[in-house]
Design a protein around this motif. Structure first.
Motif, mmCIF file in Angstrom:
data_model
loop_
_atom_site.group_PDB
_atom_site.id
_atom_site.type_symbol
_atom_site.label_atom_id
_atom_site.label_comp_id
_atom_site.label_asym_id
_atom_site.label_seq_id
_atom_site.Cartn_x
_atom_site.Cartn_y
_atom_site.Cartn_z
ATOM 1 N N CYS B 180 0.637 -1.097 0.110
ATOM 2 C CA CYS B 180 -0.003 0.049 -0.083
ATOM 3 C C CYS B 180 0.909 1.191 0.162
ATOM 4 O O CYS B 180 0.302 2.344 0.329
ATOM 5 N N PRO B 195 -3.524 -2.369 -9.146
ATOM 6 C CA PRO B 195 -4.846 -2.295 -8.961
ATOM 7 C C PRO B 195 -5.463 -3.008 -7.759
ATOM 8 O O PRO B 195 -6.506 -2.237 -7.136
ATOM 9 N N VAL B 196 -4.690 -3.731 -7.092
ATOM 10 C CA VAL B 196 -5.169 -4.331 -6.017
ATOM 11 C C VAL B 196 -4.973 -3.323 -4.718
ATOM 12 O O VAL B 196 -6.007 -3.119 -3.719
ATOM 13 N N TRP B 198 -5.030 -0.075 -5.193
ATOM 14 C CA TRP B 198 -5.934 0.972 -5.335
ATOM 15 C C TRP B 198 -7.293 0.760 -4.713
ATOM 16 O O TRP B 198 -8.005 1.752 -4.518
ATOM 17 N N LEU B 199 -7.621 -0.603 -4.399
ATOM 18 C CA LEU B 199 -8.948 -0.870 -3.779
ATOM 19 C C LEU B 199 -8.784 -0.938 -2.318
ATOM 20 O O LEU B 199 -9.703 -1.307 -1.622
ATOM 21 N N VAL B 228 -13.217 5.184 -0.882
ATOM 22 C CA VAL B 228 -13.053 3.725 -0.862
ATOM 23 C C VAL B 228 -13.418 3.298 0.491
ATOM 24 O O VAL B 228 -14.241 2.144 0.710
ATOM 25 N N TYR B 232 -15.969 0.224 1.549
ATOM 26 C CA TYR B 232 -16.008 -0.637 2.649
ATOM 27 C C TYR B 232 -16.980 -0.646 3.735
ATOM 28 O O TYR B 232 -17.484 -1.765 4.141
#
Lengths: 262, 256
Positions: B180, B195-196, B198-199, B228, B232
């Protein structure tokens, strides 16, 4: 004599099997498979980002250091787990000789630390693309075993302290962190302040990591024999300190009636 | 208004409970410091002083996630062990609103760790971070803590049926640190990792914190972190409802 041998082997095995809350794939896989691999990757990438060290340096340092997780936590649990399940008193009023009793509990822990560390070394090497000389692998395995032994010696000391400290897992975490910083895991001893390097010489894993790095670089065993001997010596010292401390704190806890209170 | 009161009071109560054990509190601050110290020692060998300052900022946020990862995953197990899970589920409020203050209090303790790491870096390693946008930095830290708390909330409700949830939380600590952007730029990680990352809300939070401290545009990171995290929160709320309904139907609330 026979009963001591029996206590050593059967008692040790039974005690290890009693760690049933640990001996589950739901714990073993995250802790002993994913944990070391991600620690290796984390520091290898930090090294790449800083432009310092090599993948091989971080791989060996962290793979060997990760032996401390089972060695510290499982040994600490030999006391804390007994207290939690209300069997500590029963164990300590038994007439069993303490040396085989506690050394027997150390043996499966050494094997556990050895397997975890070796697994991390091999899988980490594959993931990072580090090529270890094939000829060095048996010797590396030997050095890892000696390091696991030395770290279990320190684990015995934390197990003894568990007779006085309630949060054994917290204590083990702190010791794990000290080993991470002091033992040359991610930073060469030459780059540490002098006092830290001096302390490192008296900690388990320092000499083991240094020897493993030399072997991985192609050095013969004769070149690292003294370093490996130093690792074993440090482990033996901690083992003796642990046994003495266990005896002392056991007597103290009986005298003060604090066996179940720590 | 009553929702805010519930969140506020719940957060304060949980924070006070978590501050009872000095030993545990010290661990929450000291444990990430071990990793931060290793990182400082690594970066100190590098020739770039800018990299060391950036590492100090990144390392300081590690403790926020560290304070939440393991504890959040075991939080509902602990409520069950204390016999209070049924009371929480039985409260006349959505279960999500009861759980979020728990993880929010954990992230607050993580903020102590953030400050402690910056102070440690300054005092021991002489790393002076001259914050370019101090107020935005403080805001980015709070937003990141919020994002981490919401991640902890999802983890807590997801792991409620998992007896050894602590192991899962503990195993997630390093992957999040690695992927991260805390210390390792996303650009040097394999392409599929980006891309992972960014989630994950904390990726945007860390980016905002770094931009606020070192110079850059923190606002897009803050907005993305909040956005984001909102996703969640929605996911966690749906999961929590489903878990509670399932546990009530099968009478497994008290069981693992």
């Amino acid at each position: 004599m026979t009963s001591s041998v029996r206590i050593f082997f059967l008692g040790g095995l039974t005690s290890y099997r009693a760690l049933f809350s640990w001996l589950s794939p739901w714990v073993l896989v995250p802790t002993f498979v994913l944990g070391p691999i991600f620690q290796i990757l984390f520091f290898a990438y930090v090294g790449r980002s800083a432009g310092v060290g090599s993948d091989s340096f971080f791989l060996i340092g962290n793979a060997v250091q990760y032996a401390s997780i089972p060695c510290l936590f499982a040994m600490g649990n030999t006391i804390d787990g007994e207290r939690y399940s209300h069997t500590l008193g029963l164990l300590l009023v038994s007439p069993a000789r303490r040396t085989p009793l506690f050394l027997g509990r150390a043996l499966p822990v050494i094997v556990n630390g050895f397997v975890v560390s070796l697994f991390a070394l091999v899988v980490g090497a594959v993931v990072l693309g580090v090529k270890l000389p094939l000829a060095s692998l048996p010797l590396l395995a030997f050095v890892v075993a000696v390091s696991a032994f030395a770290c279990t010696g320190l684990g015995l000391v934390t197990a003894a302290l568990a007779l006085r400290v309630r949060e054994t897992a917290t204590l083990s975490n702190l010791v794990f962190g000290m080993l991470l910083i002091f033992c040359g895991v991610n930073v060469p001893l030459s780059a540490l302040p002098g006092w830290m390097a001096a302390v490192a010489g008296w900690l388990p894993l320092t000499h083991g990591i240094a020897a493993a790095r030399e072997l991985a670089a192609g050095a013969p065993f004769s070149a690292v024999a003294r370093t490996v001997g130093a690792e074993a010596g440090v482990g033996a010292i901690y083992l003796v300190i642990g046994l003495v401390l266990l005896r002392f704190l056991e007597i103290e806890s009986r005298r003060r009636a604090t066996l179940e209170l720590a | 208004m009553s929702v805010l009161r519930l969140l506020g009071l719940g957060w304060w109560l949980q924070l006070k409970m978590r501050s009872r054990s000095a030993f545990d509190g010290a661990l929450a601050i000291v444990y990430p410091l071990f990793f931060a110290t290793s990182v400082f020692l690594i970066y100190r060998q590098s020739a770039s002083s800018t990299a060391l300052v950036a590492a100090a900022v990144g390392a300081s946020v590690m403790g926020v996630w560290s304070a939440v990862a393991t504890t959040a995953s075991t939080s509902l197990q602990n409520e069950r062990r204390q016999g209070t899970l049924e009371l929480l589920v039985g409260a006349p409020r959505p279960f999500a609103l009861i759980v979020v203050p728990i993880t929010l209090s954990m992230a607050t303790i993580g903020l102590y760790s953030l400050v402690a790491t910056l102070v440690w870096g300054r005092l021991v390693f002489g790393i002076e971070v001259s914050f370019v946008h101090p107020l935005t930095f403080a805001l980015a830290c709070v937003v990141t803590a919020l994002g981490v708390a919401v991640m902890g909330f999802v983890l807590a409700v997801s792991a409620v049926r998992y007896r050894s949830a602590w192991a899962l939380g503990s195993a997630l600590e390093l992957p999040i640190w690695l992927t991260c952007g805390f210390l390792v730029p996303l650009s040097i990680l394999p392409d599929w990792v980006r891309p992972v990352s960014w989630l994950v809300p904390v990726t945007w939070g860390v980016s905002a914190i770094k931009a606020a401290a070192l110079g850059g545009q923190p606002w897009p990171g803050i907005a993305m972190c909040l956005g984001v995290a909102a996703g969640y929160a929605l996911l966690g709320t749906l999961l929590a409802r489903r878990m509670v309904d399932s546990a009530r139907t099968h009478a497994t609330l008290a069981l693992t």
